[in-house]
Design an enzyme around this catalytic site. Structure first.
Site, PDB file in Angstrom:
ATOM      1  N   SER A 144      99.798   2.123 160.030  1.00  0.00           N
ATOM      2  CA  SER A 144     101.145   1.317 160.523  1.00  0.00           C
ATOM      3  C   SER A 144     101.946   2.516 160.461  1.00  0.00           C
ATOM      4  O   SER A 144     101.800   3.682 159.513  1.00  0.00           O
ATOM      5  CB  SER A 144     101.567   0.446 159.585  1.00  0.00           C
ATOM      6  OG  SER A 144     102.837   0.260 159.669  1.00  0.00           O
ATOM      7  N   TYR A 169     102.713  -1.344 150.344  1.00  0.00           N
ATOM      8  CA  TYR A 169     102.244  -1.305 151.701  1.00  0.00           C
ATOM      9  C   TYR A 169     102.478   0.002 152.382  1.00  0.00           C
ATOM     10  O   TYR A 169     101.347   0.751 152.973  1.00  0.00           O
ATOM     11  CB  TYR A 169     102.935  -2.173 152.543  1.00  0.00           C
ATOM     12  CG  TYR A 169     102.491  -2.445 153.908  1.00  0.00           C
ATOM     13  CD1 TYR A 169     101.108  -3.069 154.176  1.00  0.00           C
ATOM     14  CD2 TYR A 169     103.076  -2.024 155.038  1.00  0.00           C
ATOM     15  CE1 TYR A 169     100.575  -3.218 155.501  1.00  0.00           C
ATOM     16  CE2 TYR A 169     102.679  -2.368 156.361  1.00  0.00           C
ATOM     17  CZ  TYR A 169     101.314  -2.846 156.537  1.00  0.00           C
ATOM     18  OH  TYR A 169     100.893  -2.909 157.812  1.00  0.00           O
TER      19      TYR A 169
END
Ligand SMILES: NC(=O)c1ccc[n+]([C@@H]2O[C@H](COP(=O)([O-])OP(=O)(O)OC[C@H]3O[C@@H](n4cnc5c(N)ncnc54)[C@H](OP(=O)(O)O)[C@@H]3O)[C@@H](O)[C@H]2O)c1
Length: 258
Positions: A144, A169
């Site tokens: 990401s 994350y």
């Protein structure tokens, strides 16, 4: 856009029951591959497999149980694959969890780092011999853009001292990128490439843990924002598909695509 066919080839897509993974699996099935949906929920995965078989006209789409939050499950899955599959041409490490509460995996690792990185790290390593045997083959890991803010907290990898779902994350997605780069070096001259990617901001279930934490106003705002600016799952799958099949990437390894 590539017209590449995958007849006779075998592909594994993790987290393929919904979202980007399901769309990627459908495209690769349409190209003729044997597609293995590696999912933790067999009921959801069974429904997705049925839909993909119908949409692609390819009956060779199967489900295997894989829970990336359990290293035992990763080992069982990899054992089953190495015992039953004669080849593995493309491994897509797609499954992911974002901004969940402070949860732990079965082995006691922080959930996002455990699922997004450690589970895929072990899985990839256990499948390397089969990938090498099937070369030219490809490993594609869905990271990401969030990795840019990431930092590997070596002194507190599980963020036990100060858990922040966003920081976790970001750390896990940076780990995806670093793993890909190191893997590409280790796989030099083996015929196995490793690349990673950011799919874009896509309308999927990835916000399922973030959503309940938003204020009512943000929830209301999110509807028009997502309609106007988020991409569709079909668009979201394109970078994974590009990395998996594109002819111009035959000898390209260790890169991050977005
Ligand atoms: N959507 C975006 O905007 C965006 C942006 C950047 C990166 N990404 C990345 O794209 C990838 C795909 O996400 P998505 O957007 O398609 O989200 P999604 O719709 O929530 O799909 C995530 C998939 O991962 C699976 N998964 C979660 N935990 C798992 C576990 N312990 N074991 C096995 N599978 C597990 C889910 O299975 P269940 O349904 O059973 O939970 C689901 O199939 C992720 O790596 C995500 O980080 C997405």
């Amino acid at each position: 856009m590539s017209k590449a066919r995958l007849d006779g080839k075998t592909v594994i897509v993790t987290g393929a029951n919904v979202g980007i993974g399901k769309e990627t699996a459908k495209d690769l099935a349409q190209r003729g591959a044997r597609v293995i949906l590696a999912c933790r929920d067999l009921e959801k995965a069974g429904k997705a497999a049925k839909e993909i078989r119908k949409a692609s006209g390819n009956g060779n789409v199967v489900v295997q149980k894989l829970d990336l939050a359990s290293l035992q499950s990763v080992r069982s899955f990899a054992n089953k694959i190495t015992e039953t599959e004669t080849r593995l041409d493309i491994l897509i490490n797609n499954a992911g969890i974002m901004r969940c509460p402070k949860w732990k995996t079965e082995d006691g690792f922080e959930m996002q780092f455990g699922v997004n990185h450690l589970g895929h790290f072990l899985l990839t390593n256990l499948l390397l011999d089969l990938l090498k045997k099937s070369a030219p083959s490809r490993i594609v890991t869905v990271s990401s853009l969030a990795h840019i803010r990431g930092k590997i907290n070596f002194d507190d990898i599980n963020l036990d001292n100060c858990y922040d779902p966003a920081v976790s994350y970001e750390q896990s997605k940076l780990a995806n990128v670093l793993f890909t780069r190191e893997l590409a070096k280790k796989l030099k001259d083996t015929g196995v490439t490793a690349n990673c990617l950011h799919p874009g901001v896509i309308q999927t279930e990835i916000i399922r843990h973030l959503y309940p934490t938003l204020s009512i106003w943000l929830k209301i705002l999110l509807v028009p924002i997502s309609i106007l600016t988020f991409k569709s799952v079909q668009q979201g799958a394109q970078t994974s598909i590009y990395c998996a099949v594109s002819e111009e990437l035959d000898n390209v390894s260790g890169l991050y695509f977005r």
